[in-house]
Every structure is written in structure tokens, then in C-alpha cells.
Design a protein around this motif. Structure first.
Motif, PDB file in Angstrom:
ATOM      1  N   MET A 167       0.830  -1.215   0.000  1.00 47.24           N
ATOM      2  CA  MET A 167       0.000   0.000   0.000  1.00 47.24           C
ATOM      3  C   MET A 167       0.859   1.257   0.000  1.00 47.24           C
ATOM      4  N   THR A 168       1.949   1.227   0.747  1.00 51.21           N
ATOM      5  CA  THR A 168       2.842   2.384   0.774  1.00 51.21           C
ATOM      6  C   THR A 168       3.379   2.662  -0.623  1.00 51.21           C
ATOM      7  N   ALA A 169       3.796   1.617  -1.323  1.00 54.23           N
ATOM      8  CA  ALA A 169       4.300   1.794  -2.690  1.00 54.23           C
ATOM      9  C   ALA A 169       3.193   2.281  -3.622  1.00 54.23           C
ATOM     10  N   ILE A 170       1.990   1.738  -3.478  1.00 51.49           N
ATOM     11  CA  ILE A 170       0.863   2.139  -4.333  1.00 51.49           C
ATOM     12  C   ILE A 170       0.505   3.606  -4.096  1.00 51.49           C
ATOM     13  N   PHE A 171       0.384   3.990  -2.835  1.00 48.94           N
ATOM     14  CA  PHE A 171       0.046   5.383  -2.529  1.00 48.94           C
ATOM     15  C   PHE A 171       1.133   6.337  -3.007  1.00 48.94           C
ATOM     16  N   ARG A 172       2.380   5.958  -2.807  1.00 50.22           N
ATOM     17  CA  ARG A 172       3.477   6.816  -3.250  1.00 50.22           C
ATOM     18  C   ARG A 172       3.407   7.015  -4.760  1.00 50.22           C
ATOM     19  N   ALA A 173       3.219   5.923  -5.482  1.00 53.81           N
ATOM     20  CA  ALA A 173       3.145   6.018  -6.942  1.00 53.81           C
ATOM     21  C   ALA A 173       1.912   6.808  -7.380  1.00 53.81           C
ATOM     22  N   ALA A 174       0.772   6.569  -6.749  1.00 56.16           N
ATOM     23  CA  ALA A 174      -0.469   7.257  -7.127  1.00 56.16           C
ATOM     24  C   ALA A 174      -0.372   8.754  -6.884  1.00 56.16           C
ATOM     25  N   PHE A 175       0.138   9.135  -5.745  1.00 55.97           N
ATOM     26  CA  PHE A 175       0.201  10.560  -5.438  1.00 55.97           C
ATOM     27  C   PHE A 175       1.333  11.265  -6.173  1.00 55.97           C
ATOM     28  N   GLN A 176       2.427  10.551  -6.471  1.00 58.69           N
ATOM     29  CA  GLN A 176       3.482  11.162  -7.274  1.00 58.69           C
ATOM     30  C   GLN A 176       2.985  11.345  -8.715  1.00 58.69           C
ATOM     31  N   GLY A 177       2.207  10.382  -9.202  1.00 61.18           N
ATOM     32  CA  GLY A 177       1.625  10.509 -10.544  1.00 61.18           C
ATOM     33  C   GLY A 177       0.679  11.687 -10.620  1.00 61.18           C
ATOM     34  N   ARG A 178      -0.126  11.867  -9.577  1.00 58.91           N
ATOM     35  CA  ARG A 178      -1.058  13.008  -9.512  1.00 58.91           C
ATOM     36  C   ARG A 178      -0.302  14.322  -9.458  1.00 58.91           C
ATOM     37  N   LYS A 179       0.776  14.319  -8.661  1.00 60.09           N
ATOM     38  CA  LYS A 179       1.582  15.527  -8.500  1.00 60.09           C
ATOM     39  C   LYS A 179       2.234  15.904  -9.829  1.00 60.09           C
ATOM     40  N   SER A 180       2.758  14.902 -10.571  1.00 63.66           N
ATOM     41  CA  SER A 180       3.390  15.155 -11.874  1.00 63.66           C
ATOM     42  C   SER A 180       2.389  15.723 -12.865  1.00 63.66           C
ATOM     43  N   THR A 181       1.176  15.174 -12.876  1.00 60.66           N
ATOM     44  CA  THR A 181       0.149  15.625 -13.811  1.00 60.66           C
ATOM     45  C   THR A 181      -0.278  17.053 -13.459  1.00 60.66           C
ATOM     46  N   ALA A 182      -0.357  17.350 -12.175  1.00 63.14           N
ATOM     47  CA  ALA A 182      -0.767  18.694 -11.750  1.00 63.14           C
ATOM     48  C   ALA A 182       0.289  19.727 -12.093  1.00 63.14           C
ATOM     49  N   GLU A 183       1.561  19.320 -12.102  1.00 59.75           N
ATOM     50  CA  GLU A 183       2.655  20.253 -12.409  1.00 59.75           C
ATOM     51  C   GLU A 183       2.839  20.474 -13.899  1.00 59.75           C
ATOM     52  N   ALA A 184       2.339  19.549 -14.711  1.00 52.67           N
ATOM     53  CA  ALA A 184       2.500  19.674 -16.163  1.00 52.67           C
ATOM     54  C   ALA A 184       1.726  20.874 -16.679  1.00 52.67           C
ATOM     55  N   PRO A 185       2.287  21.580 -17.707  1.00 59.97           N
ATOM     56  CA  PRO A 185       1.615  22.777 -18.224  1.00 59.97           C
ATOM     57  C   PRO A 185       0.331  22.484 -18.944  1.00 59.97           C
TER      58      PRO A 185
END
Length: 185
Positions: A167-185
Motif C-alpha cells: 500500500m505504501t508503494a501504491i500510494f506513493r506512486a499514485a500521489f506522485q503521478g497526480r503531483k506530476s500531472t498537476a505540475e505539467a503545463p
């Protein structure tokens, strides 16, 4: 022994196994009450709390290692039961995790993670003294399933540990993916 003896008719000395549950709770309550009396006490309390927070994970790892080594024979003697139990715990974790995740989507990221982890894990080691009391009572009455209780708790704990790592790995990947998408122009 009164009402307690009627509900849990086991030898009085068996209740001593509840001490590891009760003493830390009482100590934490007393320490928090003590710390509110002055700013100096609050600072001391925060230092001790910081040290205990740092020591918590190594101590839990030590406890888990001790539990595993103590009950390895019980687990190895029940090889047909362990995969079924692990499958049951895994199924529960998936269903509870998915339900909690969807129910907590309206919450912030930390609250979402907290709700999901709380729903999935049941922390079997905390209730182990109670399970030991029940197993002792069942064994006292000649119930052959009493020996399965330790293996059951240990299997649940190890399954939960693996699930929490995943779960820790899943949450880390999910939230990092969300963070990357939010930062994209």
C-alpha cells in the motif's frame, strides 16, 4: 473473581498478560497530563515523544521478529491453514482498502491515506495478549483448535505487514503521478 471470572473463567495469573496493553496506555495518559502543567514539562515531554517516535519502528521490527521466531513451529505445523488465512486477510484488505479509498476521496491526501490504512489494518499484535488468554482458556477446556490461535494472529500480522508495504508503494506512486500531472503545463 466476580463478573470477570464468570465471563472469562481462567486462572487469575493469566490476566497478567494484559499488562503490556494497559501499562503503556496509562503511562501515556499520565505523561500527557503531567506535561500540561508547565512549558518546561511540555518541552521535556516533546523530547521524550520525539525519541519514542524514532524508536517505534525498530522496536516494532524487533517485536515482530520475536513473535515470528516464537511461533514459527505453530505456523509450520499448520501449513494447510496458513494459505487460506492469508488469502482471507488479503481479500479483506483489498475490499476494505477499496471501500475506504472511495469513501475518503472527499478528504485531503493525508486523511485519505489515514482512512485507508486504518480500514485495512487491524494490528493483530496489539490484541495478541487477549488472543493468548482465549487460547489458554480453550486449551484449558480441551479444545484442540486453541493451538491455531497463535498461528492465526501471526499469519494476520505478517500478511498485514506485506499489505502495508504494498500500500505504501501504491500510494506513493499514485500521489506522485497526480503531483506530476498537476505540475505539467
Amino acid at each position: 473473581m466476580g463478573v470477570v471470572g464468570e465471563l472469562f473463567p481462567i486462572p487469575a495469573e493469566s490476566y497478567l498478560s494484559l499488562i503490556p496493553l494497559i501499562v503503556p496506555l496509562v503511562a501515556a495518559y499520565l505523561a500527557q497530563r503531567w506535561s500540561t502543567r508547565s512549558p518546561q514539562r511540555q518541552q521535556s515531554y516533546e523530547r521524550v515523544r520525539s525519541i519514542s517516535d524514532t524508536a517505534m519502528i525498530p522496536l516494532m521490527c524487533l517485536l515482530l521478529a520475536l513473535m515470528c521466531s516464537a511461533y514459527t513451529p505453530a505456523v509450520l505445523n499448520e501449513t494447510q491453514l496458513i494459505p487460506r488465512l492469508a488469502g482471507l486477510y488479503l481479500t479483506y484488505a483489498i475490499l476494505a482498502g477499496v471501500a475506504a479509498w472511495f469513501l475518503s476521496r472527499v478528504k485531503s491526501r493525508p486523511e485519505c491515506i489515514s482512512v485507508t490504512f486504518s480500514a485495512v489494518t487491524r494490528n493483530a499484535l496489539i490484541i495478541y495478549p487477549v488472543v493468548a488468554l482465549c487460547a489458554q482458556r480453550l486449551a484449558h477446556n480441551g479444545n484442540p483448535e486453541a493451538k491455531l490461535m497463535s498461528a492465526t494472529v501471526l499469519t494476520q500480522t505478517l500478511t498485514e505487514l506485506l499489505i502495508m508495504v504494498a500500500m505504501t508503494a501504491i500510494f506513493r506512486a499514485a500521489f506522485q503521478g497526480r503531483k506530476s500531472t498537476a505540475e505539467a503545463p
